[in-house]
Design a protein around this motif. Structure first.
Motif, PDB file in Angstrom:
ATOM      1  N   LEU A 128       0.823  -1.208   0.000  1.00  0.00           N
ATOM      2  CA  LEU A 128       0.000   0.000   0.000  1.00  0.00           C
ATOM      3  C   LEU A 128       0.863   1.266   0.000  1.00  0.00           C
ATOM      4  N   ARG A 131       2.600   1.887  -3.488  1.00  0.00           N
ATOM      5  CA  ARG A 131       1.714   2.370  -4.547  1.00  0.00           C
ATOM      6  C   ARG A 131       1.446   3.873  -4.421  1.00  0.00           C
ATOM      7  N   ARG A 132       1.641   4.438  -3.243  1.00  0.00           N
ATOM      8  CA  ARG A 132       1.323   5.847  -3.013  1.00  0.00           C
ATOM      9  C   ARG A 132       2.501   6.776  -3.266  1.00  0.00           C
ATOM     10  N   TRP A 133       3.733   6.222  -3.292  1.00  0.00           N
ATOM     11  CA  TRP A 133       4.894   7.087  -3.434  1.00  0.00           C
ATOM     12  C   TRP A 133       5.042   7.621  -4.852  1.00  0.00           C
TER      13      TRP A 133
END
Length: 253
Positions: A128, A131-133
């Protein structure tokens, strides 16, 4: 090596399935370890071989994260299986008359389910977060597969949360596994040395020796690789590549 891993592990599964005398907790845990090894090897080696044989050096971002997740998840599961196997040896040696009543088939199945849930949940935050970086640096990973820490180093955002969580998983989750194994084998060794004859001690220890060798073959290279990737800034790059690849080439089974 990949062919040997596939054939060897499938042979174990086939023999255990066909031989009714092997339908017991020790061999059920061995089958779990075999399946885990198959998943780990298949998550890494086909992609590695395609790099060297087909010069296929690119991988989709989602496929890369999927590979990271499977490797991380089943590494936790495999560590838990070693704890379950140590528990089985402890009960078999220290409480032999109660072995069949303590480690029943439903209990073994619940242990296996708990290990899968633990591995899936513990490693999910890595996926999780990754995927946000934002990724604004080079997209080249100097590895033969998508290693988690290699992906972390590509991010241009603050990745301290992921790094600290990785340390937490290794030193708390895996550390607890190692602690439970150490406690189990301390009790096992005490029981072995209390046996009256040397032949009985050797025979009993022989039932645990292969398990101990597998544990050492799994934990020592994995821990060494983990520490060198995070703290071994002066370690040559080829060593960072070869050590994780060796771990995936040489599964415990």
């Amino acid at each position: 090596m990949y062919t040997i891993a596939i054939l060897g592990n499938f042979t174990i599964l086939f023999i255990v399935k066909r031989e009714p005398s092997l339908h017991g907790p020790m061999y059920y845990f061995l089958c779990m370890l075999t399946v885990s090894d198959l998943v780990l090897s298949t998550s890494v080696l086909p992609r590695t071989l395609s790099i060297f044989w087909l010069n296929s050096r690119e991988i989709d971002f989602s496929a890369c994260l999927t590979q990271v997740y499977f490797i991380q998840c089943f590494s936790v599961i495999e560590s838990g299986i070693f704890v379950a196997m140590a528990l089985d040896r402890y009960v078999a040696i220290c409480h032999p008359l109660r072995h069949s009543t303590i480690l029943t088939n439903p209990v073994v199945a619940k242990i296996g389910l708990a290990l899968v849930l633990c591995g899936s949940i513990v490693r999910l935050p890595f996926l999780l977060l990754a995927r946000r970086w934002p990724y604004c640096r080079t997209n080249i990973i100097p590895h033969t597969y998508c290693d988690h820490i290699a992906v972390v180093k590509l991010a241009c955002n603050n990745t301290h949360i992921s790094r600290y969580y990785g340390l937490f998983v290794v030193f708390f989750v895996t550390g607890l596994d190692v602690l439970f194994i150490a406690v189990s084998y301390t009790q096992i060794l005490r029981a072995i040395f209390s046996l009256p004859t040397k032949d009985a001690r050797l025979k009993t220890f022989g039932t645990c020796s292969s398990h101990l060798c597998v544990i050492l073959a799994f934990y020592i290279p994995a821990l060494f690789s983990f520490l060198t990737q995070r703290f071994g800034h002066n370690v040559p790059l080829h060593f960072h590549v070869l050590m994780p690849t060796y771990i995936s080439w040489c599964p415990p089974c």
